[in-house]
Design an enzyme around this catalytic site. Structure first.
Site, PDB file in Angstrom:
ATOM      1  N   ASN A 174     -37.694  -0.317   9.990  1.00 16.47           N
ATOM      2  CA  ASN A 174     -37.418  -1.674  10.462  1.00 16.47           C
ATOM      3  C   ASN A 174     -38.063  -1.796  11.826  1.00 16.47           C
ATOM      4  O   ASN A 174     -37.896  -0.923  12.680  1.00 16.47           O
ATOM      5  CB  ASN A 174     -35.898  -1.895  10.571  1.00 16.47           C
ATOM      6  CG  ASN A 174     -35.586  -3.247  11.199  1.00 16.47           C
ATOM      7  OD1 ASN A 174     -36.306  -4.224  10.980  1.00 16.47           O
ATOM      8  ND2 ASN A 174     -34.525  -3.302  11.982  1.00 16.47           N
ATOM      9  N   GLU A 180     -31.516 -25.495   8.073  1.00 14.46           N
ATOM     10  CA  GLU A 180     -31.542 -24.074   7.736  1.00 14.46           C
ATOM     11  C   GLU A 180     -31.033 -23.784   6.319  1.00 14.46           C
ATOM     12  O   GLU A 180     -31.611 -22.978   5.603  1.00 14.46           O
ATOM     13  CB  GLU A 180     -30.652 -23.368   8.762  1.00 14.46           C
ATOM     14  CG  GLU A 180     -30.627 -21.887   8.714  1.00 14.46           C
ATOM     15  CD  GLU A 180     -29.756 -21.305   9.817  1.00 14.46           C
ATOM     16  OE1 GLU A 180     -28.871 -22.013  10.342  1.00 14.46           O
ATOM     17  OE2 GLU A 180     -29.970 -20.129  10.165  1.00 14.46           O
ATOM     18  N   LYS A 218     -30.938 -12.697   9.367  1.00 16.24           N
ATOM     19  CA  LYS A 218     -29.846 -12.856  10.323  1.00 16.24           C
ATOM     20  C   LYS A 218     -30.231 -12.360  11.707  1.00 16.24           C
ATOM     21  O   LYS A 218     -29.912 -12.968  12.712  1.00 16.24           O
ATOM     22  CB  LYS A 218     -28.642 -12.068   9.803  1.00 16.24           C
ATOM     23  CG  LYS A 218     -27.416 -12.139  10.669  1.00 16.24           C
ATOM     24  CD  LYS A 218     -26.675 -13.401  10.386  1.00 16.24           C
ATOM     25  CE  LYS A 218     -25.514 -13.642  11.319  1.00 16.24           C
ATOM     26  NZ  LYS A 218     -25.219 -15.072  11.425  1.00 16.24           N
TER      27      LYS A 218
HETATM   28  O1  M6R Z   1     -28.380 -12.870  17.094  1.00 14.98           O
HETATM   29  P1  M6R Z   1     -28.817 -14.039  17.916  1.00 14.98           P
HETATM   30  O2  M6R Z   1     -27.679 -14.902  18.360  1.00 14.98           O
HETATM   31  O3  M6R Z   1     -29.660 -13.653  19.081  1.00 14.98           O
HETATM   32  O4  M6R Z   1     -29.707 -14.902  16.930  1.00 14.98           O
HETATM   33  C1  M6R Z   1     -30.422 -16.005  17.401  1.00 14.98           C
HETATM   34  C2  M6R Z   1     -30.934 -16.855  16.265  1.00 14.98           C
HETATM   35  O5  M6R Z   1     -31.813 -16.131  15.462  1.00 14.98           O
HETATM   36  C3  M6R Z   1     -29.788 -17.372  15.378  1.00 14.98           C
HETATM   37  O6  M6R Z   1     -28.835 -18.055  16.132  1.00 14.98           O
HETATM   38  C4  M6R Z   1     -30.334 -18.329  14.299  1.00 14.98           C
HETATM   39  O7  M6R Z   1     -30.818 -19.472  14.888  1.00 14.98           O
HETATM   40  C5  M6R Z   1     -29.222 -18.649  13.303  1.00 14.98           C
HETATM   41  N1  M6R Z   1     -29.593 -18.208  11.995  1.00 14.98           N
HETATM   42  C6  M6R Z   1     -28.930 -20.110  13.179  1.00 14.98           C
HETATM   43  O8  M6R Z   1     -27.891 -20.362  12.291  1.00 14.98           O
END
Ligand code: M6R
Length: 588
Positions: free
Chosen positions: A97, A468, A583
């Site tokens: 990864n 999304e 995610k």
């Molecule tokens: O883990 P993080 O909070 O840093 O992630 C940031 C974004 O990738 C995340 O909030 C993304 O926008 C979500 N899938 C939205 O629902």
């Protein structure tokens, strides 16, 4: 952003690996694969999800293996690009990864030395480097191989000649779960929580040898100790508990999450606040966490008078000028590459960073000077919901704890904040109305979300959630900004969702809505239960339980999450695993 797992123990590896892997699909799901050591290394992989591998993979009886679920970066989803990758001899299988940034030059020189590559991936250089360096020790070969790599990686290496797995990490998470005469390795705890709650988080630069009853970690060739930690949540937290989707379950968990976050941070209170008389604050985040950051910016400026700027992680990394003062990094996963890079930039400039994250031991928490842990528990659905409201709660607490806040406002907000879980519970009474309106929304290809002031970021978040998971094109706008261009997109019946709080922006919101209605758009207004002013003006009114206007973003978020959910469901979308997303976005 891929998910990797490894198993070494006393049971057949394949079913355990695939079970663990199925809980990591939120990290990527465009292809998957498994490698198990039987008499030799057997690999089964394809451009399919883990469930299909579970059905179709032939019997493999070995007790040592690795598996992978992919979010494509180099080369499209395909059988050959799926992991595990092998060297030329088939003696080493690797799951990776991260992103190897110098893979092209490595591939070129390895090819010149006679290595044959079959995939387009950056990852495939790793087994070939291990093959090149292997003499008699797999650990030594892995150490030599990773010394050649630029970029980020967490890897698990399966070798035909050893009854152990070798792991390594740099800028990409990896955790080892300790069982009874068995060990589990994974990108993230939810993958292995059904098997053990005792874990060791690897740190950047660590190389580990994992046998069924021992973990040996070295750094730069020197043995080092890592603390074993106990995970407090359990396997039920990563199951759907009767809900059709994780997203719906996680939306409904929010009252509990708010309560837990309030309790947790009240206990930690004093050592977590922003320093007194700090010159300015920079908030760094991406996606939903960025939207939480914008609310943080609003309340910090409004209630503490500290100049604050919120920056998108990937944009911040190109800025030449940093603001003096302190910084707040908001990241649910604690592993978002764009945020981590920004944090490193702030760190090298000597700027103190407070992280707000959901994941203990995450990279963000290790870089930060101080960390506030939100108590969202594992969030499986790719769409962030409960982590967002928990981030908001943490930001409110941060502000309320600051010595410069007006005591009267603080006392009032503190009382209202304690009531928020009950207020959010009442929002669920609106679910039938929300489902009704989602029918209208689901029939359109485009929608607008508008808000002003503290609810402008909620318009952004509402639009982000909808696009999304339902794939409807959605724009979040500051209501006053529509007339500066987007009005051209308004047509008869286009859905506009207006978030109207009982604050100083109320009348301007009503004016904006009148302008929108004059263009025949279909307006659904989210208003406070005591607000009747829009009853005769808009097409649908959704009355949300009353809250202090400064706390209204928390309450207003929940109907918008439900709206996105029910709309996506009507459109038959794969709600928890939307196309092209993952995610935890661990690549730049
Ligand atoms: O883990 P993080 O909070 O840093 O992630 C940031 C974004 O990738 C995340 O909030 C993304 O926008 C979500 N899938 C939205 O629902």
């Amino acid at each position: 952003m891929c998910g990797i797992v490894g198993y070494v123990g006393n049971k057949q590896a394949k079913p355990i690996l695939l079970d663990c892997l199925s809980r990591l699909e939120y990290r990527g799901y465009d292809s998957s694969g498994v490698a198990v050591l039987d008499d030799n290394i057997k690999v089964y992989k394809d451009k399919v999800r883990v469930g299909v591998i579970q059905e179709k993979c032939p019997q493999l009886s070995g007790t040592l293996g690795v598996a992978h679920t992919r979010w494509a970066t180099h080369g499209p989803p395909s059988l050959v690009n799926a992991h595990p990758h092998l060297d030329c001899t088939g003696r080493f299988a690797v799951v990776h990864n991260g992103v190897i940034t110098n893979y092209q030059s490595l591939r070129k020189s390895l090819t010149a030395e006679g290595h044959k590559f079959i995939s387009e991936t950056d990852s495939e250089v790793i087994p070939h480097l291990i093959e090149k360096y292997f003499q008699d020790s797999i650990e030594k070969a892995v150490e030599d191989a990773i010394a050649m790599l630029d970029g980020s990686y967490s890897i698990i290496v399966l070798s035909e000649d050893a009854s152990k797995l070798v792991v390594a990490r740099k800028n990409s998470p990896l955790v080892i779960g300790i069982g009874d005469d068995e060990m589990f390795i994974a990108s993230d705890v939810p993958a292995i929580i059904s098997y053990t709650s005792k874990v060791i988080y690897l740190e950047d630069g660590d190389v580990g040898e994992v046998t069924r009853n021992n973990v040996k970690i070295t750094r730069n060739g020197e043995e080092t100790k890592r603390e074993t930690q106990h995970i407090t949540w359990g396997r039920e937290d990563v199951q759907k508990a009767g809900y059709e989707h994780f997203m719906l379950k996680e939306i409904h968990e929010q009252p509990r999450v708010i309560r837990d976050t309030l309790v947790e941070n009240d206990l930690l209170s004093t050592r977590l606040t922003i320093s007194k008389s700090v010159e300015s604050l920079s908030i760094i985040a991406c996606g939903t966490s960025y939207n939480a950051g914008l609310i943080g910016e609003y309340i910090i400026q409004e209630l503490l008078g500290i100049p604050t700027i919120t920056a998108i992680g990937s944009e911040f990394n190109h800025r030449r000028t940093l603001y003096p003062g302190e910084a707040i990094a908001i990241t649910q996963s604690g592993e978002t590459a764009d945020v981590l890079l920004a944090m490193k930039k702030l760190q090298s400039a000597g700027i103190k960073i407070l992280a707000i994250t959901n994941v203990q031991g995450s990279t963000a928490s290790r870089i930060a000077n101080r960390t506030i842990y939100i108590k969202a528990g594992p969030e499986v659905s790719v769409a962030a919901t409960k982590s967002f409201v928990a981030q908001l709660i943490a930001l409110y607490q941060l502000v309320l704890l600051h010595p410069d806040i007006d005591t009267e406002i603080r006392d009032q907000l503190a009382v209202d904040l304690q009531r928020i879980p009950i207020t959010v519970e009442k929002v669920f009474d609106l679910e039938p109305q929300i489902m009704d309106y989602s029918r209208y929304l689901s029939e359109h290809d485009s929608a607008f979300f508008i808000g002003r002031g503290i609810n402008y970021p909620i318009a952004l978040e509402g639009a982000l959630k909808l696009k999304e998971i339902s794939y409807i094109h959605a724009e979040g706008y500051a209501a006053g900004e529509l007339k500066h261009g987007p009005f051209a997109l308004l047509y008869s019946g286009v859905p506009v969702i207006a978030i109207v709080a009982q604050d100083a922006n109320h009348d301007s919101m009503v004016t904006s809505i009148k302008e929108i209605k004059a263009r025949n758009a279909h307006v659904m207004a989210l208003v406070d239960e005591n607000d009747d002013s829009l009853d005769d003006l808009v097409d649908v009114v959704l009355k949300v339980p009353h809250s202090h206007s400064l706390l209204s973003p928390v309450v207003n978020t929940v109907p918008l999450q439900l709206l996105a959910y029910y709309t996506a469901k009507l459109r038959g979308c794969p709600i928890d695993f939307p196309r092209n997303l993952a995610k935890s976005v661990t690549v730049e």
